[in-house]
Motif scaffolding. Sequence first.
Motif, PDB file in Angstrom:
ATOM      1  N   TRP A  49      10.061  82.223  13.362  1.00  0.00           N
ATOM      2  CA  TRP A  49      10.881  83.427  13.420  1.00  0.00           C
ATOM      3  C   TRP A  49      10.188  84.573  12.692  1.00  0.00           C
ATOM      4  O   TRP A  49       9.368  84.366  11.809  1.00  0.00           O
ATOM      5  N   ASN A  50      10.539  85.785  13.125  1.00  0.00           N
ATOM      6  CA  ASN A  50      10.005  87.017  12.545  1.00  0.00           C
ATOM      7  C   ASN A  50      11.156  87.996  12.354  1.00  0.00           C
ATOM      8  O   ASN A  50      12.007  88.125  13.226  1.00  0.00           O
ATOM      9  N   LEU A  51      11.141  88.672  11.222  1.00  0.00           N
ATOM     10  CA  LEU A  51      12.155  89.679  10.927  1.00  0.00           C
ATOM     11  C   LEU A  51      11.471  91.013  10.646  1.00  0.00           C
ATOM     12  O   LEU A  51      10.502  91.071   9.878  1.00  0.00           O
ATOM     13  N   ASP A  52      11.985  92.083  11.241  1.00  0.00           N
ATOM     14  CA  ASP A  52      11.501  93.423  10.950  1.00  0.00           C
ATOM     15  C   ASP A  52      11.893  93.787   9.518  1.00  0.00           C
ATOM     16  O   ASP A  52      12.751  93.145   8.911  1.00  0.00           O
ATOM     17  N   PRO A  53      11.297  94.840   8.952  1.00  0.00           N
ATOM     18  CA  PRO A  53      11.677  95.251   7.596  1.00  0.00           C
ATOM     19  C   PRO A  53      13.195  95.390   7.445  1.00  0.00           C
ATOM     20  O   PRO A  53      13.852  96.007   8.274  1.00  0.00           O
ATOM     21  N   TRP A  54      13.730  94.759   6.426  1.00  0.00           N
ATOM     22  CA  TRP A  54      15.141  94.788   6.042  1.00  0.00           C
ATOM     23  C   TRP A  54      16.091  94.202   7.102  1.00  0.00           C
ATOM     24  O   TRP A  54      17.301  94.286   6.963  1.00  0.00           O
ATOM     25  N   GLN A  55      15.567  93.600   8.159  1.00  0.00           N
ATOM     26  CA  GLN A  55      16.416  93.067   9.235  1.00  0.00           C
ATOM     27  C   GLN A  55      17.212  91.853   8.765  1.00  0.00           C
ATOM     28  O   GLN A  55      16.712  90.992   8.047  1.00  0.00           O
ATOM     29  N   GLY A  74       5.826  87.867   3.824  1.00  0.00           N
ATOM     30  CA  GLY A  74       6.904  88.750   3.410  1.00  0.00           C
ATOM     31  C   GLY A  74       7.833  88.118   2.391  1.00  0.00           C
ATOM     32  O   GLY A  74       7.530  87.081   1.798  1.00  0.00           O
ATOM     33  N   LYS A  75       8.975  88.782   2.202  1.00  0.00           N
ATOM     34  CA  LYS A  75      10.011  88.300   1.289  1.00  0.00           C
ATOM     35  C   LYS A  75      11.285  88.103   2.104  1.00  0.00           C
ATOM     36  O   LYS A  75      11.690  88.988   2.866  1.00  0.00           O
ATOM     37  N   PHE A 103      20.092  84.279   6.085  1.00  0.00           N
ATOM     38  CA  PHE A 103      18.893  84.882   5.518  1.00  0.00           C
ATOM     39  C   PHE A 103      18.701  86.283   6.065  1.00  0.00           C
ATOM     40  O   PHE A 103      19.273  86.659   7.078  1.00  0.00           O
ATOM     41  N   SER A 104      17.869  87.061   5.345  1.00  0.00           N
ATOM     42  CA  SER A 104      17.610  88.455   5.693  1.00  0.00           C
ATOM     43  C   SER A 104      16.239  88.826   5.151  1.00  0.00           C
ATOM     44  O   SER A 104      15.817  88.307   4.115  1.00  0.00           O
ATOM     45  N   ASN A 105      15.549  89.742   5.827  1.00  0.00           N
ATOM     46  CA  ASN A 105      14.295  90.241   5.292  1.00  0.00           C
ATOM     47  C   ASN A 105      14.614  91.029   4.019  1.00  0.00           C
ATOM     48  O   ASN A 105      15.479  91.902   4.022  1.00  0.00           O
ATOM     49  N   GLU A 109       8.353  95.290   4.517  1.00  0.00           N
ATOM     50  CA  GLU A 109       7.307  94.744   5.394  1.00  0.00           C
ATOM     51  C   GLU A 109       7.915  93.660   6.286  1.00  0.00           C
ATOM     52  O   GLU A 109       8.917  93.037   5.927  1.00  0.00           O
ATOM     53  N   PRO A 110       7.317  93.398   7.452  1.00  0.00           N
ATOM     54  CA  PRO A 110       7.804  92.285   8.279  1.00  0.00           C
ATOM     55  C   PRO A 110       7.735  90.965   7.512  1.00  0.00           C
ATOM     56  O   PRO A 110       6.911  90.806   6.606  1.00  0.00           O
TER      57      PRO A 110
END
Length: 158
Positions: A49-55, A74-75, A103-105, A109-110
């Motif tokens: 999985w990938n999350l955009d910034p703050w997504q 990322g974090k 969970f959340s970004n 950063e991605p």
Amino acid sequence: MEPSKPFVLGPRQIRPDAPSPEDEGGKAFNAAFRLVAEDTAGQFSLLEWNLDPWQSGPGVHSHNFDEAFYVLVGKVEFQVGDQRHVLGPRQVAWMPRHTPHSFSNAGPEPASGLTVSTPGGLENIFATPDHTSVESPTGFRFEVEHIGPPFRSDGAPE
């Protein structure tokens, strides 16, 4: 169920016919199944999985199967019950069955990671309209309880 024959996937390849997860609003976060139950004789599924910034990720939920989350880049802020934890690369979050989580970004950063779920068949729950219950080809009934909406990381801008 027999495991599949060995194979190798490239960076952009996914398993055929594996659905993509969606959040509560119907917006998919970028995710792809790398291994499905059919590949592993029902032992586990592997989701990237990938999350955009703050997504935000999925809403807070619990289920009757186990998941391990491994952060690659990322974090990522994980909500586990009432507690929040920010994890970075090479850190793991373990969610035994029936643990409320999401969970959340947690950064600008991605972020990306891997989720291993056991038993295999997580991909089947994403193929259902309400993502709450489905019997996998192995006979295991996946049950998901949706508890709350997605959350934004505590540090996210308004």
